[in-house]
Structures are given as structure tokens and as C-alpha cells.
Design a protein around this motif. Structure first.
Motif, PDB file in Angstrom:
ATOM      1  N   PRO A   1       1.016  -1.262   0.095  1.00  0.00           N
ATOM      2  CA  PRO A   1      -0.197  -0.136  -0.016  1.00  0.00           C
ATOM      3  C   PRO A   1       0.869   1.421   0.133  1.00  0.00           C
ATOM      4  O   PRO A   1       0.791   2.338  -0.681  1.00  0.00           O
ATOM      5  N   LEU A   2       1.930   1.321   1.005  1.00  0.00           N
ATOM      6  CA  LEU A   2       2.749   2.541   1.074  1.00  0.00           C
ATOM      7  C   LEU A   2       3.498   2.885  -0.585  1.00  0.00           C
ATOM      8  O   LEU A   2       3.256   4.087  -0.949  1.00  0.00           O
ATOM      9  N   ILE A   3       3.985   1.998  -1.157  1.00  0.00           N
ATOM     10  CA  ILE A   3       4.643   2.205  -2.472  1.00  0.00           C
ATOM     11  C   ILE A   3       3.852   2.260  -3.568  1.00  0.00           C
ATOM     12  O   ILE A   3       3.881   3.458  -4.331  1.00  0.00           O
ATOM     13  N   THR A   4       2.726   1.582  -3.718  1.00  0.00           N
ATOM     14  CA  THR A   4       1.721   2.023  -4.576  1.00  0.00           C
ATOM     15  C   THR A   4       1.018   3.220  -4.375  1.00  0.00           C
ATOM     16  O   THR A   4       0.854   4.009  -5.400  1.00  0.00           O
ATOM     17  N   ILE A   5       0.496   3.523  -3.363  1.00  0.00           N
ATOM     18  CA  ILE A   5      -0.098   4.877  -3.257  1.00  0.00           C
ATOM     19  C   ILE A   5       0.914   6.114  -3.321  1.00  0.00           C
ATOM     20  O   ILE A   5       0.560   7.080  -4.010  1.00  0.00           O
ATOM     21  N   VAL A   6       1.899   6.017  -3.036  1.00  0.00           N
ATOM     22  CA  VAL A   6       2.982   7.167  -3.048  1.00  0.00           C
ATOM     23  C   VAL A   6       3.275   7.473  -4.728  1.00  0.00           C
ATOM     24  O   VAL A   6       3.063   8.397  -5.118  1.00  0.00           O
ATOM     25  N   ILE A   7       3.613   6.241  -5.253  1.00  0.00           N
ATOM     26  CA  ILE A   7       3.596   6.372  -6.779  1.00  0.00           C
ATOM     27  C   ILE A   7       2.381   6.768  -7.754  1.00  0.00           C
ATOM     28  O   ILE A   7       2.425   7.826  -8.487  1.00  0.00           O
ATOM     29  N   ALA A   8       1.325   6.202  -7.240  1.00  0.00           N
ATOM     30  CA  ALA A   8      -0.167   6.591  -7.786  1.00  0.00           C
ATOM     31  C   ALA A   8      -0.504   8.039  -7.537  1.00  0.00           C
ATOM     32  O   ALA A   8      -0.846   8.718  -8.502  1.00  0.00           O
ATOM     33  N   LEU A   9      -0.100   8.496  -6.163  1.00  0.00           N
ATOM     34  CA  LEU A   9      -0.449   9.924  -6.002  1.00  0.00           C
ATOM     35  C   LEU A   9       0.423  10.911  -6.858  1.00  0.00           C
ATOM     36  O   LEU A   9       0.017  11.885  -7.075  1.00  0.00           O
ATOM     37  N   PHE A  10       1.735  10.554  -7.053  1.00  0.00           N
ATOM     38  CA  PHE A  10       2.582  11.195  -7.730  1.00  0.00           C
ATOM     39  C   PHE A  10       2.013  11.405  -9.155  1.00  0.00           C
ATOM     40  O   PHE A  10       2.264  12.683  -9.710  1.00  0.00           O
ATOM     41  N   PHE A  11       1.828  10.171  -9.733  1.00  0.00           N
ATOM     42  CA  PHE A  11       1.476  10.406 -11.365  1.00  0.00           C
ATOM     43  C   PHE A  11       0.246  11.012 -11.392  1.00  0.00           C
ATOM     44  O   PHE A  11       0.015  11.698 -12.385  1.00  0.00           O
ATOM     45  N   ALA A  12      -0.747  10.746 -10.517  1.00  0.00           N
ATOM     46  CA  ALA A  12      -1.987  11.272 -10.545  1.00  0.00           C
ATOM     47  C   ALA A  12      -2.044  12.934 -10.425  1.00  0.00           C
ATOM     48  O   ALA A  12      -2.660  13.661 -11.324  1.00  0.00           O
ATOM     49  N   PHE A  13      -1.148  13.295  -9.655  1.00  0.00           N
ATOM     50  CA  PHE A  13      -0.815  14.713  -9.389  1.00  0.00           C
ATOM     51  C   PHE A  13      -0.232  15.256 -10.650  1.00  0.00           C
ATOM     52  O   PHE A  13      -0.577  16.547 -11.123  1.00  0.00           O
ATOM     53  N   LEU A  14       0.784  14.703 -11.217  1.00  0.00           N
ATOM     54  CA  LEU A  14       1.340  15.030 -12.683  1.00  0.00           C
ATOM     55  C   LEU A  14       0.179  15.252 -13.654  1.00  0.00           C
ATOM     56  O   LEU A  14       0.246  16.296 -14.462  1.00  0.00           O
ATOM     57  N   LEU A  15      -0.506  14.075 -13.670  1.00  0.00           N
ATOM     58  CA  LEU A  15      -1.468  14.129 -14.939  1.00  0.00           C
ATOM     59  C   LEU A  15      -2.823  15.137 -14.619  1.00  0.00           C
ATOM     60  O   LEU A  15      -3.341  15.444 -15.695  1.00  0.00           O
ATOM     61  N   ASN A  16      -2.866  15.559 -13.552  1.00  0.00           N
ATOM     62  CA  ASN A  16      -3.878  16.700 -13.190  1.00  0.00           C
ATOM     63  C   ASN A  16      -3.565  18.114 -12.914  1.00  0.00           C
ATOM     64  O   ASN A  16      -4.200  18.947 -13.131  1.00  0.00           O
ATOM     65  N   VAL A  17      -2.396  18.161 -12.221  1.00  0.00           N
ATOM     66  CA  VAL A  17      -2.055  19.486 -11.742  1.00  0.00           C
ATOM     67  C   VAL A  17      -0.553  19.774 -12.092  1.00  0.00           C
ATOM     68  O   VAL A  17      -0.277  20.975 -11.650  1.00  0.00           O
TER      69      VAL A  17
END
Length: 303
Positions: free
Chosen positions: A81-97
Motif C-alpha cells: 500500500p505504501l509504495i503503490t499509493i505514493v507512486i499513484a499519487l505522484f503520477f495522478a498529481f502530474l496528470l491533473n495539476v
């Protein structure tokens, strides 16, 4: 009036009865049967198993393979959960903001969402077979080929006990992260752009935007993602069983509780012992979900 309420209650009950009965028969009943079988010596071939009480659980807690499986599930429970959420949040932030203006996604963000989500479309067994080829220990492996050409390796991604677990973890993250990129992107899309614009006017950079606006407003979604990924970490089976040597090897370095349940039930025909493992895994999963929801509880932020 009372008659109308009675008819309404009867009408609602008639619709709820079918799903409740199905849930009791196909979910609750197997759980009860598993609890009973866990206290027997049933080997799957006798009609009347012998009741042995808690002997399976006593044997379980003195089994070294069981503790290895619990250790691996526990490590996955924290790391996945820790690694997946950190990576997913990073990419989601890049793709949206993460665009040039700081309030919109980078160029081609819709295409990248499709690319990130693609591993989620593949069956887990297909992913396991695919990475068996990626991790091949000879020059035909996608990773070892270039490494051997550079004079480094080969690395035993699935044959070295010190590396195999991390290879399994990497595959699980690779497959899971795309779904959570899309999930977090959907949450980010619901946040008004005005908030980001106002924060930028006040001088906030991208790091401040993430920690002061994005993360607090996505906290409920992150909480749900953590629970789902934790349950995935406890229930992992197909990748370990298909991809690894000896279905949990080498030297039990990648085995997990689900693999031991299957092994004991369908290879050793110790269904009572396997059911005891299943009962332990059931309480692990329920306990994790309850603990996660309680520890991550916080006031909802309205916007």
C-alpha cells in the motif's frame, strides 16, 4: 395508514430477502463450515471427519513455514500500500495539476492514463507468466540480457532467496499502480480548480499544492485505497503461485498464507489444517480493515 406501512414494509422485505438469503448461503455458510473443518482432521475423502479441537491451530503456531508466510504477508501489508499509493499519487498529481500552469495536467495526460491503467486489464496469471520471461536468469531475459551485455549479472530475480521477494513486490506494484492513478485522478478532477489557482496566487509551489490541498482533499480516497491494497497484500496468491519457483520459493522466500492454504488443501490433502490457515487469514484481513479505518479516521473536509 398502519395497513399501508405494513404493506410497504412487506414489499421492501420481499425484495431484500433474496439477496440476504444468497449472502447467508454462499458467504456466511462457507465461513461457518471453514471454522468447523479447522477443528477436524478432515483429509477430503471421509464423510465424517474426526473432531480434534484446537490441535490444528497448535500445530500451526509451531510451523516455521507458516511464520515465513505470515512474515511475507506482513511485509506486503506495509510495503505494497505504501509504495503503490505514493507512486499513484505522484503520477495522478502530474496528470491533473502538474502542467506548466500548475492547475492542469501535463500534455498527453489522457494517453498516459490509458498506459498506466493497461496492466490492470491483464489477468493476474498473465502478468505472472509475462514477468517469468522478464526475469529469466539467462541472456534472453528482458532485464538480465542488457545486464549481461554490460558485464553485470545475471541476477537471480526469482532464484535468489534474497531477491525473489522484492521481485514479487515489484510486479504487484506494477500491476496495481495504474488503477489507483485513475482512482486518484478522478478524485483530483472533482477538486475545484479555483483552489489551486488561489493557492498559486498566494505563492504556493507544486509541493505546497500537493501537501496542503491535494492530499487533504483526497484523504478519504487514500484511506479506501489503503484498505483495498492491504486486503490484496493478504490475499495474494496467483502471482506467487504462478511466477515463483516451487510456488513460493526458493527456500520459501516468497510464500504467503494463501499459497500455503492451497498447498495444504490440494497437494497434501490436509483440509482441516488448510481451513485453520484460512481462519487465521480471515481474522488478519478483518482486523487489518477495522484497524486501518479507525486509525485513518478524520474529519471530512468540505469544499
Amino acid at each position: 395508514m398502519i395497513f399501508n406501512r405494513y404493506r410497504r414494509g412487506l414489499f421492501i422485505t420481499s425484495f431484500l430477502a433474496a439477496p440476504v438469503i444468497l449472502y447467508l448461503v454462499y458467504v456466511i455458510s462457507p465461513y461457518i463450515q471453514a471454522f468447523y473443518i479447522a477443528m477436524t482432521d478432515w483429509r477430503g475423502v471421509t464423510a465424517t471427519p474426526t473432531f480434534i479441537g484446537l490441535d490444528n491451530f497448535k500445530r500451526l503456531f509451531s510451523d516455521g513455514t507458516f511464520w515465513k508466510a505470515v512474515t511475507h504477508n506482513g511485509a506486503l501489508l506495509v510495503l505494497l500500500p505504501l509504495i503503490t499509493i505514493v507512486i499513484a499519487l505522484f503520477f495522478a498529481f502530474l496528470l491533473n495539476v502538474g502542467g506548466a500552469q500548475g492547475t492542469s495536467g501535463i500534455r498527453g495526460s489522457k494517453f498516459y492514463r490509458v498506459v498506466f491503467f493497461f496492466p490492470q486489464v491483464l489477468a493476474v496469471a498473465v502478468v505472472a507468466v509475462l514477468f517469468q520471461q522478464v526475469f529469466r536468469p539467462d541472456g534472453s531475459g528482458m532485464l538480465n540480457g542488457p545486464l549481461m551485455a554490460l558485464g553485470v549479472g545475471p541476477i537471480g530475480f526469482l532464484s535468489d532467496p534474497d531477491v525473489a521477494f522484492w521481485s514479487v513486490l515489484g510486479v504487484m506494484v506494477w500491476q496495481a499502480v495504474g488503477f489507483y492513478v485513475v482512482l486518484f485522478s478522478a478524485g483530483l478532477a472533482s477538486i475545484p480548480r479555483d483552489m489551486f489557482e488561489a493557492a498559486q496566487i498566494d505563492g504556493a509551489g507544486r509541493v505546497s499544492l500537493f501537501f496542503r490541498i491535494t492530499l487533504p482533499l483526497l484523504w478519504d480516497t487514500v484511506q479506501v485505497a489503503w484498505v483495498y491494497l492491504g486486503i490484496l497484500a493478504l490475499d495474494v496468491f496467483a502471482i506467487v503461485w504462478v511466477m515463483t519457483d516451487q510456488h513460493g520459493g526458493p527456500d520459501w522466500s516468497t510464500t504467503v498464507m494463501a499459497a500455503e492454504i492451497y498447498r495444504n488443501a490440494f497437494q497434501y490433502f490436509r483440509f482441516g489444517y488448510a481451513s485453520a490457515l484460512g481462519v487465521i487469514m480471515f481474522f488478519f484481513t478483518v482486523g487489518f480493515a477495522i484497524l486501518s479505518l479507525r486509525l485513518s479516521r478524520r474529519e471530512r473536509i468540505e469544499y
